[in-house]
Design an enzyme around this catalytic site. Structure first.
Site, PDB file in Angstrom:
ATOM      1  N   LYS A  83     -81.370 -34.792   3.890  1.00 49.53           N
ATOM      2  CA  LYS A  83     -82.424 -33.509   4.201  1.00 49.53           C
ATOM      3  C   LYS A  83     -83.571 -34.078   4.245  1.00 49.53           C
ATOM      4  O   LYS A  83     -84.083 -34.743   3.377  1.00 49.53           O
ATOM      5  CB  LYS A  83     -81.925 -32.410   3.318  1.00 49.53           C
ATOM      6  CG  LYS A  83     -82.699 -31.166   3.655  1.00 49.53           C
ATOM      7  CD  LYS A  83     -82.400 -30.161   2.579  1.00 49.53           C
ATOM      8  CE  LYS A  83     -83.061 -28.611   3.105  1.00 49.53           C
ATOM      9  NZ  LYS A  83     -82.698 -27.543   2.212  1.00 49.53           N
ATOM     10  N   SER A 158     -80.982 -23.184   4.052  1.00 50.55           N
ATOM     11  CA  SER A 158     -81.983 -24.046   4.705  1.00 50.55           C
ATOM     12  C   SER A 158     -81.591 -25.487   5.439  1.00 50.55           C
ATOM     13  O   SER A 158     -82.015 -26.097   6.089  1.00 50.55           O
ATOM     14  CB  SER A 158     -83.258 -24.207   4.006  1.00 50.55           C
ATOM     15  OG  SER A 158     -83.051 -24.975   2.913  1.00 50.55           O
ATOM     16  N   SER A 182     -78.978 -22.552   0.036  1.00 52.18           N
ATOM     17  CA  SER A 182     -79.146 -23.398   1.163  1.00 52.18           C
ATOM     18  C   SER A 182     -78.107 -24.557   1.317  1.00 52.18           C
ATOM     19  O   SER A 182     -78.507 -25.275   2.324  1.00 52.18           O
ATOM     20  CB  SER A 182     -80.696 -23.999   1.023  1.00 52.18           C
ATOM     21  OG  SER A 182     -81.812 -23.017   1.216  1.00 52.18           O
TER      22      SER A 182
END
Length: 487
Positions: A83, A158, A182
């Site tokens: 990420k 997210s 997330s």
């Protein structure tokens, strides 16, 4: 065969075993995944950066170590996506924000160091909602990510890019961060396994902070065993993180086949009522029945304070974000918009650099912390947080693990939710665990009426990952078989 189906055949456990034994080369494994990226990334947009040259060099180094008789590690040759809010030395870390566009950290996050040490091969940095603030990966400054299961749908957020990378077969495993769901919410939407570990089990050093008391790094994978293998690789004490738990991490892989006979499972009544779609509820009931059939004791349990989790979270998280994001001021790093005075420069830089959702949360958090309102808002939210912890503690006196939906619905259409409050409701099942600091994970369990994946959430007390993974493995074994085909 779809990308998702091709990816599921290349599990991390199988890849690592074959590479370590010299039966497959890390280079060949990598090239197969790079080919999938070439074939699908333009449509999916899972990545902000694909590090082709560095990945090829890493894979070649793994093969050289195997040829020399060395063991490269438990994740030898396994392609992994990271990420883009985790610092990577020499590779841009943007948090999908214009204010950090092009910023290259001088160091690796601890989890990234551990990924390298385990022999995994990073293939790139994944897209996310800006600064991890969102539930659909539509808030990225670099454009939305699409769900590989259906390109008209969101992948969740997210960590949508990390979930999509695994679901699309672009990487065997990936890393995300979970502040209010997330990891688990996008895992449910994309039909993969996603784990939010116990707060402090995995180092946050090098994770760009959103809400420091809630953030936690965790794995995405196509199987429970792969998630366990990756979590074992990244977990454990880190002196660089003051909140890191100073003890050995739980053993997971060796206990996956222990079964659930005698395990006490509580189905959370507050998370299986109004607001949850009937098809998602049906899968949760089927999951509970499957655990009972496997020998677990399954009953309903009330955790009353979780009903207030959403309200408490959207005061605590923005308050911490307001403090954490103050460092992005146009002075030290990132975007700088010149202006006549320092104050005007800071205002101009932050106005140009932050997107609407980030600005919204900064303003909300700053207001909640302001003089005259602190006790009424932030202080009150922390009291609710304590109630949630107490109610969970009471539930875990009776049960080893808890069960709930991961999300209220299956994946929704891109652009379908414009109202922030409606978007926030997507995290209603996941937020309470972050407030308590406990572990939880999403396991794919069949599909909804629309044919899209449904995730069932397994929750456990602090450092209860072993029982949580045993339960997840049992659910995985009992899950309805689906094709998982991309559209």
């Amino acid at each position: 065969m779809s990308a998702a189906e091709a990816g599921s055949a290349d599990t991390a456990v199988r890849i690592a075993a074959a590479v370590r034994a010299g039966e497959r080369s890390a280079v060949d494994v990598l090239e197969a995944h790079l080919a999938r990226i070439d074939g699908g990334e333009a449509e999916v947009h899972a990545f902000n950066t694909v590090t082709v040259d560095a990945a090829r060099a890493a894979a070649a180094a793994i093969d050289e170590r195997v040829a020399a008789g060395e063991d490269p590690g438990p994740l030898a040759g396994v392609p992994i996506a990271i990420k883009d809010n985790l610092c990577t030395r020499g590779v841009a870390t943007t948090c999908s924000s214009k204010i950090l566009e092009g910023w290259v950290p001088p160091y690796d996050a601890t989890v990234v160091e551990r990924v390298w040490a385990s022999g995994a091969v990073p293939v790139g940095k994944t897209n996310l909602d800006e600064f991890a603030m969102g539930s659909s990966t539509e808030n990225s400054a670099f454009g939305p990510t699409r769900n590989p299961r259906d390109l008209t749908k969101v992948p969740g957020g997210s960590s949508g890019g990390s979930a999509a990378a695994v679901a699309g077969g672009f990487s065997a495993i990936s890393l995300g961060s979970d502040t209010g769901g997330s990891i688990r919410q996008p895992a449910a939407f994309c039909g993969v396994v996603g784990v939010k570990p116990t707060y402090g089990l995995v180092s946050r050093y090098g994770l760009v902070a959103f809400a420091s008391s809630l953030d936690q790094v965790g794995p995405f994978a196509t199987t429970v065993a792969d998630a366990a293998l990756l979590l074992e690789a990244i977990a454990g004490h880190d002196p660089a993180d003051a909140t890191s738990i100073p003890q050995e991490a739980p053993k997971l892989v060796e206990h996956l086949d222990d079964g659930v006979a005698g395990l006490r499972v509580g189905v959370v009544t507050e998370l299986t009522g109004e607001g949850i779609s009937p098809d998602v509820l049906a899968r949760v009931r089927e999951a509970a029945d499957a655990l009972a059939a496997a020998g677990a004791t399954v009953e309903e349990v009330s955790v009353p304070a979780v009903a207030y989790g959403l309200s408490a979270y959207y005061l605590i998280a923005p308050a911490e974000a307001s403090s954490n994001l103050a460092r992005f001021d146009g002075v030290r790093y990132g975007l700088r918009v010149d202006a006549p005075t320092t104050n005007e420069m800071m205002v101009a830089s932050r106005t140009a650099g932050f997107g609407d959702e980030v600005k919204r949360r900064i303003m909300l958090g700053t207001y909640a912390l302001s003089a005259g309102y602190y006790d009424a808002f932030y202080g009150q939210a922390q009291k609710v947080r304590t109630l949630i912890c107490r109610d969970f503690d009471a539930a875990y006196e009776r049960f080893d693990v808890l069960l709930s939906p991961t999300t209220p619905t299956t994946a929704f259409d891109l652009g379908a939710i414009a109202d922030p409050l409606t978007m926030y409701l997507n995290d209603i099942c996941t937020i309470p665990t972050n407030l308590a600091g406990h572990p939880a994970m999403s396991v794919p369990f069949g599909t909804g009426q629309d044919g899209l994946p449904v995730g069932v959430q397994v929750l456990a007390p602090a450092l209860g990952e072993q029982a949580m993974f045993r339960t997840a493995a049992a659910l995985e074994a009992a899950a309805p078989r689906t094709t998982g085909a991309s559209k």
